[in-house]
Scaffold this active site. Structure first.
Site, PDB file in Angstrom:
ATOM      1  N   GLU A  76      99.753  48.341  -3.888  1.00 16.36           N
ATOM      2  CA  GLU A  76     100.599  49.504  -4.146  1.00 16.36           C
ATOM      3  C   GLU A  76      99.911  50.786  -3.684  1.00 16.36           C
ATOM      4  O   GLU A  76      98.897  51.209  -4.251  1.00 16.36           O
ATOM      5  CB  GLU A  76     100.904  49.599  -5.652  1.00 16.36           C
ATOM      6  CG  GLU A  76     101.787  50.772  -6.027  1.00 16.36           C
ATOM      7  CD  GLU A  76     102.063  50.817  -7.518  1.00 16.36           C
ATOM      8  OE1 GLU A  76     102.687  51.789  -7.960  1.00 16.36           O
ATOM      9  OE2 GLU A  76     101.653  49.887  -8.224  1.00 16.36           O
TER      10      GLU A  76
ATOM     11  N   GLY B 120      79.313  45.769  -1.243  1.00 17.77           N
ATOM     12  CA  GLY B 120      80.057  44.566  -0.938  1.00 17.77           C
ATOM     13  C   GLY B 120      80.844  43.996  -2.098  1.00 17.77           C
ATOM     14  O   GLY B 120      81.512  42.969  -1.959  1.00 17.77           O
TER      15      GLY B 120
ATOM     16  N   GLY C  77      83.498  45.310  -3.682  1.00 17.57           N
ATOM     17  CA  GLY C  77      84.930  45.442  -3.468  1.00 17.57           C
ATOM     18  C   GLY C  77      85.462  44.335  -2.577  1.00 17.57           C
ATOM     19  O   GLY C  77      86.541  43.775  -2.815  1.00 17.57           O
TER      20      GLY C  77
ATOM     21  N   ILE D  18      92.505  49.103  -8.512  1.00 20.10           N
ATOM     22  CA  ILE D  18      91.255  48.408  -8.227  1.00 20.10           C
ATOM     23  C   ILE D  18      90.129  49.427  -8.217  1.00 20.10           C
ATOM     24  O   ILE D  18      90.293  50.542  -7.709  1.00 20.10           O
ATOM     25  CB  ILE D  18      91.315  47.633  -6.887  1.00 20.10           C
ATOM     26  CG1 ILE D  18      90.013  46.832  -6.683  1.00 20.10           C
ATOM     27  CG2 ILE D  18      91.601  48.548  -5.724  1.00 20.10           C
ATOM     28  CD1 ILE D  18      90.086  45.844  -5.529  1.00 20.10           C
ATOM     29  N   LEU D  19      89.024  49.059  -8.813  1.00 24.34           N
ATOM     30  CA  LEU D  19      87.904  49.992  -8.915  1.00 24.34           C
ATOM     31  C   LEU D  19      86.584  49.232  -8.952  1.00 24.34           C
ATOM     32  O   LEU D  19      86.451  48.262  -9.707  1.00 24.34           O
ATOM     33  CB  LEU D  19      88.031  50.835 -10.191  1.00 24.34           C
ATOM     34  CG  LEU D  19      86.802  51.683 -10.553  1.00 24.34           C
ATOM     35  CD1 LEU D  19      86.663  52.860  -9.596  1.00 24.34           C
ATOM     36  CD2 LEU D  19      86.884  52.180 -11.994  1.00 24.34           C
TER      37      LEU D  19
ATOM     38  N   GLN E 152      79.145  50.933  -5.889  1.00 23.36           N
ATOM     39  CA  GLN E 152      79.962  50.989  -4.678  1.00 23.36           C
ATOM     40  C   GLN E 152      79.105  50.863  -3.431  1.00 23.36           C
ATOM     41  O   GLN E 152      77.906  51.097  -3.441  1.00 23.36           O
ATOM     42  CB  GLN E 152      80.761  52.301  -4.650  1.00 23.36           C
ATOM     43  CG  GLN E 152      81.841  52.366  -5.716  1.00 23.36           C
ATOM     44  CD  GLN E 152      82.573  53.691  -5.748  1.00 23.36           C
ATOM     45  OE1 GLN E 152      82.286  54.586  -4.949  1.00 23.36           O
ATOM     46  NE2 GLN E 152      83.524  53.836  -6.665  1.00 23.36           N
TER      47      GLN E 152
END
Length: 459
Positions: free
Chosen positions: A281, A257, A259, A247-248, A254
């Site tokens: 993971e 909000g 993410g 996930i990026l 960044q």
């Protein structure tokens, strides 16, 4: 490297002696030192000193163990990655330069609609309502039911979640020409995910989720903000598990909000499709923090766990754990664990961590009950690091000294009737206790940080 035998008659001329000497050893240059990566969204940003420089990005692990590039003197590599079409251009200098820069610049106009083409070709299958509240860019987004579209596409199907001017697009790609194209053009994004490697685009169980922003002007272009890669495991007999592997959110976007938005979209997919669970993971600390904040917000209003949670909180208010000679159970009942998994797709390990934070929030004021709370956190940390405490009944896994592979050498102890298994501690028990104390301090600090963000009193 071998050495030649000296001749019977050594050469006395110093000039001739220098001519047969060894050449200078190439020490190489670390990839992190010679490679710079810029994220650009227009032609004007290419070559500009003000273009967004991505740092730090660990590139050494792409170049074997030493992380060095050999054979070039004065090597400098500058890479520009387009946030519009994911194309990349590298300017490599040592004695010559690349000649493909014009082709890269051309992609800003020839493929400006690339992201739009991924999310716009679909037939709406069903809708809900989701509205993201505006707030501080560093705060966690609050959401209630808003506009969710699941669209059928030639790839397989797309899930889009609309938040005013933001669209979260979840693409589930078949192994076909489209998947190959997307996979090859987005491989450079893996550089921004610590410790990641490109996914196998020939495996149909991979699902790609894109976080896309609509244009704010009259144009209809869309811009990629981030992505997630999820793998769908089969679970017997007729279910599946989703595992978030990558996930990026791209660095320029960044801490705004986004993410939070992407994690919520994944949670919605897991619930709507009734998968068995959604796991992550090996999450980084920052991702685990965000994930737990989101889960706590959901669990605070979940009625089925309130009664057992209140029972645990009441016990901690009334009892004095320092006077007890054995550990007490303050975890959630099995039916609560199963209900949380069924409704929210939160696995047991994650729910147990959330349970500790829910207890913290219930012990108000926490200062009055911190001694008891620290005791249950210490028991939890010890159980996760060492296993069951030395006085517990049941099975114990103990490492043993060996001349063979240390990681593969252990002994299993199991009591016959559930009685405690006495095992002598090593001489460095003081050092072990100090390490455990540090781990407990770190865990409580983490809990306090999350509690401040999700506490009803702080909102």
């Amino acid at each position: 490297m071998g050495t030649k035998n000296r001749a019977a008659d050594p050469i006395s001329d110093p000039k001739k002696r220098r001519r047969v000497g060894l050449s200078k050893v190439d020490a190489g240059v670390e990839a992190n030192e010679c490679i710079k990566i810029h994220l650009v969204s227009s032609k004007d940003e290419v070559d500009s000193p003000d273009s967004f420089l991505l740092e730090p990005v660990d590139l050494n692990h792409f170049f074997e163990e030493e992380g060095k590039i050999y054979g070039y003197e004065g090597l400098k590599i500058t890479i520009w990655v387009s946030s519009i079409s994911f194309h990349a251009y590298a300017n490599i200098t040592f004695k010559s330069t690349s000649d493909k820069k014009d082709d890269f610049l051309q992609t800003f106009s020839s493929e400006c609609h690339y992201v739009k083409s991924l999310v716009s070709n679909g037939e709406v299958l069903h809708q809900n309502v989701l509205i993201r509240q505006n707030g501080d860019s560093n705060s966690h987004a609050q959401a209630e039911t808003s506009d969710v579209e699941v669209s059928h596409t030639p790839l397989r199907y797309i899930t889009t979640v609309h938040f005013s001017e933001i669209i979260v697009a979840a693409l589930r790609l078949r192994v076909n020409d489209s998947m190959m194209s997307i996979g090859s053009q987005t491989r450079s994004l893996v550089l921004f995910v610590p410790g990641s490697s490109p996914i196998d685009i020939t495996d149909p169980r991979w699902e790609i989720y894109l976080l896309v922003q609509k244009a704010t002007d009259q144009q209809e272009d869309r811009r990629l903000l981030g992505f997630a890669a999820v793998y769908r495991f089969y679970r017997y007999p007729e279910s599946s598990r989703l595992r978030l592997s990558q996930i990026l959110v791209l660095p320029p976007y960044q801490r705004k909000g986004y993410g939070h938005l992407l994690i919520e979209a994944l949670n919605n997919v897991a619930i709507s499709e009734n998968v068995y669970e959604l796991t992550i993971e090996e999450p980084l600390d920052s991702l685990q923090h965000l994930r737990t904040c989101i889960d706590i917000e959901r669990l605070l209003a979940f009625d089925p766990i309130q009664q057992p949670l209140n029972t645990v909180v009441s016990r901690l208010r009334e009892e004095n754990l320092s006077k007890k000679s054995h550990s007490c159970h303050f975890g959630p009942p099995l039916d609560a664990i199963e209900e949380v998994r069924r409704c929210f797709k939160i696995n047991k390990k994650q729910f147990l961590q959330c349970w500790e934070i829910l207890i913290y929030l219930g012990l108000n004021p926490i200062e009055k009950y911190m001694k008891n709370y620290r005791t249950i956190i210490a028991d939890s940390v010890k159980a996760s690091v060492i296993g069951k405490d030395s006085g517990a009944a049941g099975k114990r896994l103990v490492e043993v000294p060996t001349e063979y592979d240390q990681e593969m050498s252990f002994a299993m102890f199991k009591s016959q009737k559930g009685e405690p298994i006495p095992i002598e501690m090593e001489d460095n028990s003081t050092n072990v206790e100090e390490q455990l104390r540090q781990l407990v301090d770190e865990r409580i600090k983490e809990i306090e940080s999350i509690a401040k963000k999700v506490s009803p009193q702080s909102s």
